[in-house]
Write a protein that holds these residues in place. Structure first.
Motif, mmCIF file in Angstrom:
data_model
loop_
_atom_site.group_PDB
_atom_site.id
_atom_site.type_symbol
_atom_site.label_atom_id
_atom_site.label_comp_id
_atom_site.label_asym_id
_atom_site.label_seq_id
_atom_site.Cartn_x
_atom_site.Cartn_y
_atom_site.Cartn_z
ATOM 1 N N GLU A 106 0.796 -1.225 0.000
ATOM 2 C CA GLU A 106 0.000 0.000 0.000
ATOM 3 C C GLU A 106 0.828 1.275 0.000
ATOM 4 O O GLU A 106 0.372 2.299 -0.506
ATOM 5 C CB GLU A 106 -0.937 0.001 1.203
ATOM 6 N N LYS A 107 2.044 1.244 0.542
ATOM 7 C CA LYS A 107 2.799 2.486 0.719
ATOM 8 C C LYS A 107 4.160 2.517 0.028
ATOM 9 O O LYS A 107 4.553 3.545 -0.499
ATOM 10 C CB LYS A 107 2.993 2.762 2.209
ATOM 11 N N LYS A 108 4.897 1.428 0.046
ATOM 12 C CA LYS A 108 6.292 1.479 -0.388
ATOM 13 C C LYS A 108 6.543 1.150 -1.846
ATOM 14 O O LYS A 108 7.506 1.622 -2.424
ATOM 15 C CB LYS A 108 7.134 0.520 0.461
ATOM 16 N N PHE A 109 5.701 0.327 -2.458
ATOM 17 C CA PHE A 109 5.976 -0.164 -3.813
ATOM 18 C C PHE A 109 4.834 0.193 -4.758
ATOM 19 O O PHE A 109 3.776 -0.420 -4.728
ATOM 20 C CB PHE A 109 6.208 -1.676 -3.790
ATOM 21 N N LYS A 110 5.072 1.188 -5.605
ATOM 22 C CA LYS A 110 4.063 1.648 -6.561
ATOM 23 C C LYS A 110 4.710 1.862 -7.926
ATOM 24 O O LYS A 110 5.822 2.370 -8.027
ATOM 25 C CB LYS A 110 3.440 2.969 -6.100
ATOM 26 N N ASN A 111 3.979 1.488 -8.961
ATOM 27 C CA ASN A 111 4.406 1.801 -10.317
ATOM 28 C C ASN A 111 4.213 3.293 -10.543
ATOM 29 O O ASN A 111 3.381 3.919 -9.884
ATOM 30 C CB ASN A 111 3.569 1.018 -11.335
ATOM 31 N N TYR A 112 4.950 3.870 -11.492
ATOM 32 C CA TYR A 112 4.748 5.287 -11.776
ATOM 33 C C TYR A 112 3.381 5.462 -12.440
ATOM 34 O O TYR A 112 2.845 4.529 -13.034
ATOM 35 C CB TYR A 112 5.882 5.846 -12.629
ATOM 36 N N ASN A 113 2.804 6.635 -12.314
ATOM 37 C CA ASN A 113 1.498 6.914 -12.924
ATOM 38 C C ASN A 113 1.605 6.715 -14.426
ATOM 39 O O ASN A 113 2.459 7.303 -15.067
ATOM 40 C CB ASN A 113 1.058 8.352 -12.619
ATOM 41 N N GLY A 114 0.765 5.863 -14.957
ATOM 42 C CA GLY A 114 0.782 5.616 -16.397
ATOM 43 C C GLY A 114 1.421 4.298 -16.785
ATOM 44 O O GLY A 114 1.337 3.897 -17.940
ATOM 45 N N PHE A 115 2.038 3.577 -15.851
ATOM 46 C CA PHE A 115 2.644 2.283 -16.188
ATOM 47 C C PHE A 115 1.531 1.270 -16.401
ATOM 48 O O PHE A 115 0.695 1.071 -15.534
ATOM 49 C CB PHE A 115 3.589 1.809 -15.076
ATOM 50 N N ASP A 116 1.514 0.620 -17.573
ATOM 51 C CA ASP A 116 0.435 -0.323 -17.899
ATOM 52 C C ASP A 116 0.892 -1.779 -17.890
ATOM 53 O O ASP A 116 0.180 -2.658 -18.347
ATOM 54 C CB ASP A 116 -0.179 0.021 -19.254
ATOM 55 N N GLY A 117 2.087 -2.030 -17.372
ATOM 56 C CA GLY A 117 2.606 -3.394 -17.325
ATOM 57 C C GLY A 117 3.563 -3.709 -18.456
ATOM 58 O O GLY A 117 4.226 -4.739 -18.448
ATOM 59 N N THR A 118 3.644 -2.829 -19.447
ATOM 60 C CA THR A 118 4.554 -3.026 -20.566
ATOM 61 C C THR A 118 5.912 -2.433 -20.216
ATOM 62 O O THR A 118 5.999 -1.254 -19.861
ATOM 63 C CB THR A 118 4.016 -2.317 -21.836
ATOM 64 N N PRO A 119 6.987 -3.238 -20.300
ATOM 65 C CA PRO A 119 8.324 -2.701 -20.002
ATOM 66 C C PRO A 119 8.675 -1.545 -20.945
ATOM 67 O O PRO A 119 8.476 -1.644 -22.147
ATOM 68 C CB PRO A 119 9.254 -3.887 -20.244
ATOM 69 N N THR A 120 9.154 -0.446 -20.367
ATOM 70 C CA THR A 120 9.543 0.722 -21.159
ATOM 71 C C THR A 120 10.901 1.219 -20.676
ATOM 72 O O THR A 120 11.448 0.716 -19.690
ATOM 73 C CB THR A 120 8.525 1.867 -20.994
ATOM 74 N N VAL A 121 11.412 2.238 -21.342
ATOM 75 C CA VAL A 121 12.658 2.861 -20.899
ATOM 76 C C VAL A 121 12.461 3.456 -19.509
ATOM 77 O O VAL A 121 13.354 3.454 -18.677
ATOM 78 C CB VAL A 121 13.102 3.947 -21.906
ATOM 79 N N LEU A 122 11.259 3.928 -19.239
ATOM 80 C CA LEU A 122 10.968 4.571 -17.957
ATOM 81 C C LEU A 122 10.860 3.572 -16.804
ATOM 82 O O LEU A 122 11.291 3.842 -15.696
ATOM 83 C CB LEU A 122 9.666 5.358 -18.086
ATOM 84 N N GLN A 123 10.278 2.405 -17.043
ATOM 85 C CA GLN A 123 10.132 1.388 -15.996
ATOM 86 C C GLN A 123 10.197 0.011 -16.639
ATOM 87 O O GLN A 123 9.411 -0.305 -17.517
ATOM 88 C CB GLN A 123 8.804 1.575 -15.254
ATOM 89 N N GLN A 124 11.117 -0.830 -16.162
ATOM 90 C CA GLN A 124 11.361 -2.107 -16.810
ATOM 91 C C GLN A 124 10.598 -3.289 -16.222
ATOM 92 O O GLN A 124 10.492 -4.320 -16.859
ATOM 93 C CB GLN A 124 12.860 -2.438 -16.798
ATOM 94 N N LYS A 125 10.086 -3.174 -15.016
ATOM 95 C CA LYS A 125 9.303 -4.280 -14.446
ATOM 96 C C LYS A 125 8.214 -3.751 -13.536
ATOM 97 O O LYS A 125 8.257 -2.614 -13.096
ATOM 98 C CB LYS A 125 10.177 -5.301 -13.724
ATOM 99 N N ASP A 126 7.242 -4.612 -13.266
ATOM 100 C CA ASP A 126 6.097 -4.253 -12.436
ATOM 101 C C ASP A 126 6.534 -4.214 -10.973
ATOM 102 O O ASP A 126 6.776 -5.250 -10.355
ATOM 103 C CB ASP A 126 4.978 -5.275 -12.645
ATOM 104 N N ILE A 127 6.624 -3.034 -10.422
ATOM 105 C CA ILE A 127 7.088 -2.849 -9.042
ATOM 106 C C ILE A 127 6.027 -3.296 -8.037
ATOM 107 O O ILE A 127 6.338 -3.625 -6.902
ATOM 108 C CB ILE A 127 7.513 -1.384 -8.827
ATOM 109 N N GLU A 128 4.760 -3.350 -8.448
ATOM 110 C CA GLU A 128 3.686 -3.766 -7.546
ATOM 111 C C GLU A 128 3.492 -5.283 -7.521
ATOM 112 O O GLU A 128 2.674 -5.781 -6.756
ATOM 113 C CB GLU A 128 2.378 -3.077 -7.943
#
Length: 158
Positions: A106-128
């Motif tokens: 609930e507090k420590k592990f969140k994907n960035y706003n807009g992450f849809d589960g597809t690996p991108t340059v901005l985020q490579q894995k699902d942090i949640e």
């Protein structure tokens, strides 16, 4: 999993990501901060847009996030004597939902706003992902166990 350099190698700002600028903020991720330090295993799924690997920040960065245990297990209901016998058995129903602490989810592990589960340059894995959340909680002692799955309905004796 409790060496000082290993435990320190993470960015809590990234892991709690709220916006694109926060996600690209590095904490103490040394020695794995950029793609050139440690190429993600899913690099073939990521459109780098032609950017140099030493310019793309890992997210999540650090040793802990990029050394996640990734074996796959299948449990069968009954005795699996040979490979032929196993295919006729039904697999055990288990889930990873509920294996992470609720405070972490609930507090420590969140994907960035807009992450849809597809690996991108901005985020490579699902942090949640709960397996990831469990992995990121480091052990305090050299001998440790981590919850992998919850089996609903229990197991038969034997």
């Amino acid at each position: 999993q409790n060496h000082r350099r290993y435990v320190k190698s993470r960015s809590d700002i990234q892991l709690a990501g709220s916006g694109e600028s926060d996600v690209q903020t590095l904490g103490d991720c040394d020695p794995w901060e950029y793609f050139s330090d440690h190429t993600p295993s899913n690099i073939d799924q990521i459109d780098t847009g032609g950017a140099q690997l030493n310019q793309i920040k890992l997210n999540p960065c650090g040793l802990i996030a990029n050394s996640q245990f990734n074996d796959t297990f299948i449990m069968f209901d009954g005795a699996c004597v040979s490979a032929d016998n196993c295919s006729s058995l039904s697999s055990i129903d288990w889930t990873k939902k509920g294996i992470a602490w609720s405070s972490d989810r609930e507090k420590k592990f969140k994907n960035y706003n807009g992450f849809d589960g597809t690996p991108t340059v901005l985020q490579q894995k699902d942090i949640e992902d709960e397996e990831f959340v469990v992995w990121m909680r480091t052990a305090g002692l050299p001998t440790f166990k981590k919850l992998h799955r919850i089996i609903h309905g229990g197991l038969q004796a034997g």
